[in-house]
Design a protein around this motif. Structure first.
Motif, PDB file in Angstrom:
ATOM      1  N   THR A  70     -26.906  15.293  34.256  1.00 22.94           N
ATOM      2  CA  THR A  70     -26.437  14.517  35.397  1.00 22.94           C
ATOM      3  C   THR A  70     -25.950  13.164  34.893  1.00 22.94           C
ATOM      4  O   THR A  70     -26.635  12.517  34.093  1.00 22.94           O
ATOM      5  CB  THR A  70     -27.565  14.312  36.424  1.00 22.94           C
ATOM      6  OG1 THR A  70     -28.053  15.589  36.842  1.00 22.94           O
ATOM      7  CG2 THR A  70     -27.069  13.530  37.636  1.00 22.94           C
ATOM      8  N   ASP A  89     -21.561  19.406  33.840  1.00 25.17           N
ATOM      9  CA  ASP A  89     -22.380  18.250  34.219  1.00 25.17           C
ATOM     10  C   ASP A  89     -22.126  17.844  35.667  1.00 25.17           C
ATOM     11  O   ASP A  89     -21.001  17.937  36.174  1.00 25.17           O
ATOM     12  CB  ASP A  89     -22.072  17.057  33.309  1.00 25.17           C
ATOM     13  CG  ASP A  89     -22.542  17.276  31.884  1.00 25.17           C
ATOM     14  OD1 ASP A  89     -23.512  18.029  31.691  1.00 25.17           O
ATOM     15  OD2 ASP A  89     -21.934  16.686  30.964  1.00 25.17           O
ATOM     16  N   LEU A  90     -23.184  17.359  36.313  1.00 23.92           N
ATOM     17  CA  LEU A  90     -23.078  16.837  37.669  1.00 23.92           C
ATOM     18  C   LEU A  90     -22.790  15.338  37.587  1.00 23.92           C
ATOM     19  O   LEU A  90     -23.545  14.591  36.957  1.00 23.92           O
ATOM     20  CB  LEU A  90     -24.387  17.067  38.422  1.00 23.92           C
ATOM     21  CG  LEU A  90     -24.502  16.402  39.806  1.00 23.92           C
ATOM     22  CD1 LEU A  90     -23.469  16.995  40.769  1.00 23.92           C
ATOM     23  CD2 LEU A  90     -25.921  16.561  40.351  1.00 23.92           C
ATOM     24  N   ILE A  98     -29.080  10.719  43.714  1.00 21.55           N
ATOM     25  CA  ILE A  98     -29.455  11.776  42.774  1.00 21.55           C
ATOM     26  C   ILE A  98     -30.230  12.847  43.540  1.00 21.55           C
ATOM     27  O   ILE A  98     -31.253  12.551  44.159  1.00 21.55           O
ATOM     28  CB  ILE A  98     -30.323  11.209  41.638  1.00 21.55           C
ATOM     29  CG1 ILE A  98     -29.554  10.124  40.875  1.00 21.55           C
ATOM     30  CG2 ILE A  98     -30.779  12.320  40.703  1.00 21.55           C
ATOM     31  CD1 ILE A  98     -30.417   9.324  39.909  1.00 21.55           C
ATOM     32  N   ALA A 102     -31.091  17.873  40.504  1.00 18.10           N
ATOM     33  CA  ALA A 102     -30.142  17.385  39.494  1.00 18.10           C
ATOM     34  C   ALA A 102     -30.514  17.962  38.128  1.00 18.10           C
ATOM     35  O   ALA A 102     -31.675  17.914  37.724  1.00 18.10           O
ATOM     36  CB  ALA A 102     -30.163  15.864  39.453  1.00 18.10           C
ATOM     37  N   VAL A 106     -30.706  12.435  33.222  1.00 17.42           N
ATOM     38  CA  VAL A 106     -29.848  11.706  34.161  1.00 17.42           C
ATOM     39  C   VAL A 106     -29.363  10.447  33.459  1.00 17.42           C
ATOM     40  O   VAL A 106     -30.095   9.460  33.341  1.00 17.42           O
ATOM     41  CB  VAL A 106     -30.605  11.345  35.452  1.00 17.42           C
ATOM     42  CG1 VAL A 106     -29.676  10.606  36.422  1.00 17.42           C
ATOM     43  CG2 VAL A 106     -31.188  12.595  36.100  1.00 17.42           C
TER      44      VAL A 106
END
Length: 326
Positions: A70, A89-90, A98, A102, A106
């Motif tokens: 993320t 990927d986010l 978030i 997720a 991060v």
């Protein structure tokens, strides 16, 4: 603002023989003897525990591999990490939160001032996965949120604009590269950086903290000196103002040694100058003051308020004469 010669003034390291061309009401730096400093120190017992764990081969982290992750922020660094990721990927943009699900680490690719809100809105299940990659003094904020052991990366590569090739922090003093990472997701972050063709080393807590504090000194010194000379580029600071960089770097290193009990490695000024030459085209500017020069300035004001000598007199003098701290 230009410096012009004047009578020498004593600082923590040699003499300081520059003053601004315009008049300044700030008192010139005075000699600060080590025995005169009696400010409270701030030590970290986790470093000692980590060392004993290493000797006993216990609590050693298993390296995570790069995976779908993320990324919070879509600026230069966020875009760079996404380009060299898994392709799945986010990406979390401004105003978005978030989610609970997720994926992976991060990566927080945002400005320092955005971190508090991001942390407050982060699901509890993902707080352990937050990876901090910002410059500046983050320690107090991380302690306040009980995140001192979160993954932190110290970036010594520079990206001038979106989609530009990064300049790696390989210098004549550190040919192995300077970018470093420490924490749960250190292996995944290192793998992604290496995949991009850059260097990245994994450090234990003690060495990483020293690396991060040295970057704090560099970014504070170069931007301050560059700003008072008209926001000149990093390379010009290194070439034309080597003495100022040297004296100010050593002064701030002394301050960190006696307040945070972290000693910098020898020849810090050489490493400062070498990296400045490496990113020679980048401009200088005093920004994110609270997280950078403001850390040192607050200690100076606290010392003066309580009747102690200023631990960083040269830094305070140049900063106030730059009109930034008036």
């Amino acid at each position: 603002m230009a410096f012009v010669p004047t009578s020498p003034q004593t600082s923590l390291h040699g003499t300081f023989t520059a003053r601004p061309a315009h008049r300044c009401s700030v008192q010139r730096p005075r000699t600060v003897h080590r025995q005169a400093l009696r400010m409270q120190t701030w030590s970290d017992p986790a470093v000692t525990q980590e060392y004993f764990d290493f000797l006993n081969n216990v609590n050693q982290r298993e390296l995570m591999t790069d995976c779908t992750s993320t990324i919070v922020g879509s600026g230069r660094i966020g875009n760079f990490l996404r380009e060299h990721g898994t392709g799945q990927d986010l990406v979390i943009r401004r105003g978005q939160k978030i989610p609970e699900d997720a994926p992976g680490p991060v990566y927080l690719c945002t400005r320092n001032d955005d971190l508090e809100e991001i942390i407050e809105n982060c699901p509890e299940s993902k707080k352990d996965d937050l990876v901090f990659i910002q410059n500046g003094m983050l320690e107090r904020m991380l302690r306040r949120h009980d995140m001192s052991e979160n993954t932190r990366a110290n970036l010594y590569f520079a990206i001038s604009k979106m989609d530009a090739d990064p300049i790696d922090g390989i210098t004549e003093t550190n040919p192995e590269g300077l970018t470093a990472v420490c924490g749960k997701w250190e292996g995944a972050f290192q793998e992604r950086i290496l995949k991009a063709g850059l260097t990245c080393k994994i450090l234990k807590e003690r060495d990483f903290r020293r690396s991060q504090l040295e970057k704090l000194i560099w970014i504070s010194v170069f931007n301050l000196i560059g700003a008072v000379h008209g926001n000149i580029p990093m390379g010009e600071v290194a070439q034309m103002h080597e003495r100022e960089v040297t004296e100010l770097s050593i002064e701030l290193a002394h301050m960190i040694r006696f307040t945070l009990t972290v000693g910098m490695l020898p020849d810090i000024e050489k490493r400062m100058l070498a990296y400045g030459r490496r990113v020679k085209e980048f401009p200088t500017a005093l920004k994110e003051f609270e997280w950078r020069n403001g850390f040192f300035y607050k200690y100076s004001m606290l010392a003066r308020k309580n009747g102690f000598p200023d631990p960083t007199p040269m830094h305070t003098y140049v900063l106030v004469c730059s009109s930034y701290a008036r």
